[in-house]
Design a protein around this motif. Structure first.
Motif, PDB file in Angstrom:
ATOM      1  N   THR A 427       0.817  -1.211   0.000  1.00  0.00           N
ATOM      2  CA  THR A 427       0.000   0.000   0.000  1.00  0.00           C
ATOM      3  C   THR A 427       0.854   1.265   0.000  1.00  0.00           C
ATOM      4  N   ASP A 521      -5.349  -2.418  -6.898  1.00  0.00           N
ATOM      5  CA  ASP A 521      -4.935  -3.268  -5.791  1.00  0.00           C
ATOM      6  C   ASP A 521      -5.652  -4.609  -5.921  1.00  0.00           C
ATOM      7  N   GLU A 522      -5.013  -5.667  -5.519  1.00  0.00           N
ATOM      8  CA  GLU A 522      -5.574  -7.016  -5.630  1.00  0.00           C
ATOM      9  C   GLU A 522      -6.026  -7.243  -7.062  1.00  0.00           C
ATOM     10  N   GLY A 676      -6.903  -7.386   1.909  1.00  0.00           N
ATOM     11  CA  GLY A 676      -6.467  -6.081   2.374  1.00  0.00           C
ATOM     12  C   GLY A 676      -6.768  -5.629   3.784  1.00  0.00           C
TER      13      GLY A 676
HETATM   14 MG    MG Z   1      -2.984  -4.735   0.352  1.00  0.00          MG
END
Ligand code: MG
Ligand code: ADP
Length: 818
Positions: A427, A521-522, A676
Motif C-alpha cells: 500500500t 490493488d488485488e 487487504g
Molecule cells: Mg494490500
C-alpha cells in the motif's frame, strides 16, 4: 447431384471467368483491357460486389468487397499498384476455391459428414435451421449460449474418453489410463457414514476375462437424495453394457476404477461407432445427452471449413500448425491423440497470439504518444509524506520504489505489476507512486475489488494526505447520488487529486481532468478489459497493478506480456510467522477455550465462513448460523460482530470500526475480509469448511492475522478427515510463502480454476493447456512481433485486424487500426 456439389459448381462457375480475365490483364501488362462489353476494372468491380447468391462467409465477403472498391479506382493506380491488386485478387479467389474444394475432398471423415451438408447453411446460420433439430433442443442449446452454428462449433469438449487404449479387465494395470467395455454385474449406492455430504456408488463389471469394481464419489447434499439414488439405479441395471474409461488404482481389496468416465452402450449404435476412437465429452445440462450433442456436432462440423483463418498457409507451415478449420474438426472428433494434441495446440496458439498482438499494440501506442507526457514538477509532496511515515521502508520496498521512480521519470508511461506477499507493504508503495504523479499536477485513481477495502484505503490516505493538502475522495456503488454528482464534477475540473473506489470507477460518467496514474490493488480480482477501461480514461496513463497472488513466470509472460514485474521479497521486520493447523469440527470446543484465553489477553479473532446464510443445496456452515451459535452458546462474555456482503455500507463500516477499536472481540465474517483488511491486533483466525477454498485464497485470508508483532494462529476446520483435501491443506501448514503456495495451487487445480477467464481474458480451455505450452507462448510472441513489423497497419491481415477491433474496450487498438 447433392446440394453440396451444386454449391461447389456455383462457386466454381463464378470464379472461373474472373480468374481468366485476371490472367489476361496480367499478360497484357495491366493496361485495363477492354473486353467484349466492359473494361477489365468495371467487370471486376461489379462481379466482386455481386455476391448475394454465393453464400460466402464474412471473411470472403469483406475481402472481395474491398477489392471491388479498389477496382473502381483502378484507372488512377500506377502499374505496380495494379499488379499488386491483381495478384491479391487471384490469391483471394484461390483461397476461396481451396476452401470449398476441401469440403469436397473425398476422404473418410468428409464422406461421412457430407451427407449432412445443406448448402443453405453457413457458420452464421441459426441453429433452428439445422435439419430435425426440434424446438426443445433449440431451447436447450440457447441455454448453453449456443445460437448459431458457429457457437456450436466453438463449444469445445470438456474432456475425452479415449477408446483407443482398450483392454480386457484381466490386463488392467494400476496407475494407468484405460478403457474397458464390460457388462454390469452388481450395482449399489449408499450414503457415506463419515461425511454427511458424500454418496458413494459401486458398480461391479465383468467381461470374458475377469471382473472389477468401479467406485464413484458424489460430493454434495443433493446426491444423497432418494431421487438421485433411484435415477442412478435405473441407469445402471445389471446386464447393461458400459464403456468405462479412467485410472485404475490398487487398494487393499484389489484393483478398481476410481471416478472413471462411464458411458452406457446398451444397444446404442452410435456409441459403438466410437470403439477404437476418442469420444468427446461436453459439459451439458442434465437434459441434453452427450451422444445427441455429438450427433449434432457431426451434422454441423463440416461448416468449420468456412472458418476464416488468422494465419495464412505460409505461417502455418513455418509454425507447424494445423489450419483453423482442421483443428476445429479435430477438437470435436479427433481421429487419434496426435490429432487432438495438434488441434489443441492450434486453438491455444490463436488465443495467445491475439493476446500478444494486443500487448504489442499497446506498447506501440505508449511509445508513439509518450512525447506529450507531463514531466514538470509542480508540487512538492513526497518528502513531507515520507517524514510522516512511522517506519523505515524495507530494502525490498526501496528497490521496488526505485524501479517505479525510474519508470515515472521516463517519458514512456509505466506498466508495472507489483507482486508481494500478504502484509509485505504494497500500500505504501502505491501511495508514494501516486504522490509522484500528483507532483506533476496530474490525478490518480486507486481501484480495489471491495467496498470494505476501498473505505480502509480511503481513510488511511485521508489521514496521511489531507495534511499535505491532497484531496482524496471515495466512490463506490453505494455513494449517495448527491455526493456522487459532486465528486464527478470535481474530478472533471481537477479539484480531486486521488479517487479511491471499486468497480464504480469504470463507469463512463467518471471523467478525469488529467489522469496520470491508475493503481489497481488485488489485481487478480479484475479482468484485463476492466483495467484497460480505466486506463483509457487518461492519455499515457501510468499503471501500477498489485497482487498478493503471484503467478508463475510462464503464465505471467503470457497473461501480462505488456507489464514489467517488480517483487517485494521480504516482510517488514518483527513479524512472527503464523502457525497454521488443520483441525476437525470435533476439536472446535477445545479451540474455543484457547480463543477465550487470547481474548482475555486483549487479542481478537476472526471466524470465516463460506456462506452468508444456510442453503438447502450445500451442507456448509453459514456466517449467520455460526454468529448466532457463538454469541448465544459459546462466547457469552465476549462481544461478537457479524460482517458479510449483504450488509449495507454503513453497517459494514460500523462493524469494521468497532473491530478496529477492539470493541468487538470476535468477528464472524464471510470472505469479504479476504483482501487487504488490516487490523494488527487480531491474532486468531478460524476458517470453517476450509476444503472449500483455494490455497491462495486461504493464504490471503490468514494474512489478516500475523500483522502485528505477536504470535498468531490460523485454524483450518475441515469435516473431511482423510483424503486428498487434507494433503492440499497441509501445504498451508508447512509454508507461509505465498509464491510457493500459488505454485502448488496451480499444480493441483490448474490455471483455469485459479485465474479464470475473467482475469486472463483467455478461455479456461486455453489456460488449462498453458503450463505445458511454454514453447507455444514464445512462438506466439515471435509471430505477433513479426506480423507487427512486417505489416504495421495490418493491411495484409484483414481477419486478424477484424478480430482485434472486435474488442471495444481496447481503445488503443482502435486508435491504431481504424
Ligand atoms: Mg494490500
Ligand atoms: P499488503 O502488501 O498486504 O497490501 P499492507 O500494505 O497492508 O500489506 O501492509 C501491511 C502492514 O505493514 C500495514 O500495517 C503497514 O503499515 C505495515 N508496513 C508496511 N511497510 C512497513 C515497513 N517497512 N515496516 C513496518 N511496517 C510496515
Amino acid at each position: 447431384m447433392t446440394n453440396n456439389e451444386e454449391y461447389i459448381n456455383l462457386i466454381k462457375d463464378w470464379i472461373r471467368p474472373l480468374q481468366k480475365s485476371l490472367t489476361l490483364e496480367s499478360e497484357n501488362k495491366f493496361i485495363n483491357l477492354l473486353g467484349r462489353k466492359k473494361y477489365f476494372n468495371d467487370y471486376l468491380c461489379e462481379s466482386l460486389c455481386n455476391l448475394d447468391n454465393l453464400k460466402l462467409n464474412d471473411e470472403f465477403i469483406k475481402l472481395f468487397y474491398k477489392f471491388s472498391i479498389r477496382y473502381s479506382e483502378y484507372k488512377n493506380l500506377d502499374i505496380n499498384q495494379r499488379k499488386r491488386l491483381v495478384i491479391d485478387t487471384r490469391k483471394g479467389l484461390l483461397k476461396l476455391a481451396k476452401s470449398i474444394d476441401l469440403t469436397y475432398r473425398n476422404d473418410d471423415t468428409n464422406s461421412y459428414y457430407s451427407k449432412f451438408i445443406d448448402s443453405n447453411l453457413s457458420l452464421n446460420s441459426e441453429i433452428s435451421l439445422i435439419k430435425s433439430i426440434g424446438k426443445v433442443n433449440k431451447n436447450k442449446l440457447n441455454e448453453l449460449g449456443i445460437f448459431i452454428i458457429k457457437d456450436l462449433i466453438n463449444y469445445f469438449p470438456r474432456t475425452y474418453l479415449d477408446y483407443t487404449n482398450r483392454v480386457k479387465i484381466i490386463n488392467l494395470k494400476p496407475d494407468n489410463l484405460y478403457t474397458c467395455i464390460a457388462t454390469i454385474k452388481k450395482f449399489y449406492i449408499y450414503k457415506s457414514k463419515n461425511n454427511s455430504n458424500l454418496a458413494i456408488m459401486n458398480i461391479v463389471i465383468f467381461d470374458e476375462t475377469s471382473s472389477i469394481k468401479i467406485t464413484k464419489f458424489f460430493l454434495g447434499k443433493r446426491f444423497r437424495s432418494y431421487t438421485f439414488f433411484s435415477t442412478q439405479k435405473n441407469l445402471y441395471i445389471p446386464g447393461t453394457k458400459l464403456a468405462v474409461s479412467g485410472k485404475v488404482k490398487l487398494s487393499e481389496y484389489g484393483k478398481n476404477f476410481v471416478d472413471p468416465q462411464i458411458e452406457i452402450l446398451n444397444n446404442n449404435e452410435e456409441s459403438y461407432n466410437f470403439s477404437g476412437k476418442i469420444m468427446p465429452l461436453y459439459s451439458l445440462s442434465d437434459s441434453f445427452s452427450n451422444l445427441s450433442f455429438i450427433k449434432l456436432i457431426k451434422k454441423v462440423i463440416i461448416y468449420s471449413k468456412q472458418s476464416p483463418d488468422l494465419l495464412n498457409q505460409k505461417q502455418l507451415d513455418s509454425l507447424s500448425l494445423l489450419s483453423k478449420s482442421d483443428s476445429l474438426i479435430n477438437i470435436h472428433l479427433p481421429p487419434n491423440q496426435t490429432a487432438l494434441i495438434e488441434a489443441k495446440k492450434r486453438l491455444v496458439f490463436d488465443e495467445l497470439f491475439l493476446l500478444q498482438m494486443k500487448f504489442l499494440l499497446r506498447k506501440r501506442k505508449i511509445n508513439e504518444k509518450s512525447i506529450t507526457q507531463n514531466t514538470i514538477q509542480k508540487r512538492f509532496l513526497l518528502q513531507d509524506f515520507l517524514n510522516k511515515v512511522p517506519f523505515q521502508l524495507t530494502k525490498s520496498q526501496e528497490k521496488v520504489l526505485n524501479e517505479i521512480k525510474y519508470d515515472l521519470s521516463d517519458l514512456t508511461p509505466m506498466s508495472r505489476l507489483l507482486q508481494g506477499d500478504v502484509g509485505s507493504g504494497k500500500t505504501i508503495i502505491a501511495t508514494i507512486s501516486l504522490l509522484i504523479v500528483l507532483e506533476k499536477d496530474q490525478q490518480g485513481a486507486l481501484m480495489v475489488p471491495t467496498e470494505v477495502l476501498a473505505t480502509q484505503h480511503y481513510k488511511n490516505l485521508i489521514k496521511y494526505l489531507n495534511p499535505l493538502l491532497v484531496s482524496v475522495e471515495l466512490l463506490t456503488g453505494s455513494t449517495p447520488m448527491k455526493k456522487r454528482k459532486e465528486i464527478l464534477t470535481n474530478l472533471k475540473n481537477g479539484m480531486i487529486d486521488i479517487l479511491v473506489g471499486t468497480h464504480a470507477l469504470f463507469e463512463d460518467r467518471v471523467i478525469f481532468n488529467s489522469l496520470g496514474m491508475v493503481v489497481i490493488d488485488e489485481q487478480h480480482r479484475f479482468g484485463v478489459t476492466q483495467r484497460n477501461r480505466l486506463l483509457n480514461k487518461g492519455n499515457n496513463t501510468n499503471l501500477l497493478t498489485m497482487t498478493a497472488t503471484p503467478i508463475p513466470r510462464t503464465l505471467a509472460l503470457s497473461l501480462y506480456g505488456d507489464l514489467d514485474i517488480s517483487q517485494i521479497t521480504e516482510l517488514p521486520p518483527g513479524r512472527v510467522p503464523i502457525t497454521t493447523k488443520i483441525i476437525s469440527e470435533d476439536d472446535l470446543d477445545k479451540l474455543f477455550k484457547n480463543v477465550e484465553n487470547e481474548i482475555g489477553n486483549g487479542k481478537q479473532a476472526y471466524v470465516i465462513l463460506p456462506l452468508i446464510e444456510d442453503s438447502e443445496k450445500m451442507n456448509l456452515s453459514s456466517a449467520k448460523k455460526i454468529f448466532k451459535y457463538l454469541s448465544e452458546e459459546i462466547f457469552l462474555k465476549n462481544k461478537i460482530g457479524l460482517l458479510h456482503g449483504k450488509l449495507n455500507s454503513e453497517e459494514k463500516n460500523n462493524v469494521i470500526n468497532s473491530f478496529l477499536k477492539n470493541e468487538i472481540n470476535i468477528l464472524v465474517s464471510t470472505t469479504v475480509i479476504e483482501v487487504g483488511i488490516d487490523v494488527p491486533n487480531a491474532s486468531i483466525m478460524i476458517i470453517y469448511n476450509s476444503e472449500r477454498f483455494g490455497l491462495s485464497q486461504l493464504h490471503q485470508l490468514r494474512g489478516r492475522v500475523g500483522r502485528g508483532s505477536h504470535k498468531s494462529f490460523c485454524y483450518l476446520v475441515t469435516s473431511d478427515k482423510n483424503g486428498l483435501d487434507n494433503k492440499r491443506l497441509s501445504v498451508l501448514e508447512k509454508s507461509n510463502d505465498g509464491f510457493y503456495i500459488a505454485e502448488k495451487d496451480l499444480e493441483i487445480r490448474g490455471p483455469g480454476q485459479i485465474l479464470g477467464y475473467k482475469q486472463s481474458g483467455l478461455p479456461d480451455f486455453v489456460l488449462d493447456n498453458l503450463p505445458n505450452n511454454k514453447v507455444l507462448i514464445e512462438k506466439a510472441r515471435e509471430e505477433a512481433q513479426r506480423v507487427i513489423t512486417d505489416d504495421p497497419d495490418l493491411r495484409e491481415n484483414i481477419y486478424l485486424k477484424d478480430l482485434l477491433l472486435d474488442n471495444k474496450d481496447n481503445k488503443f487498438i482502435h486508435e491504431f487500426l481504424n
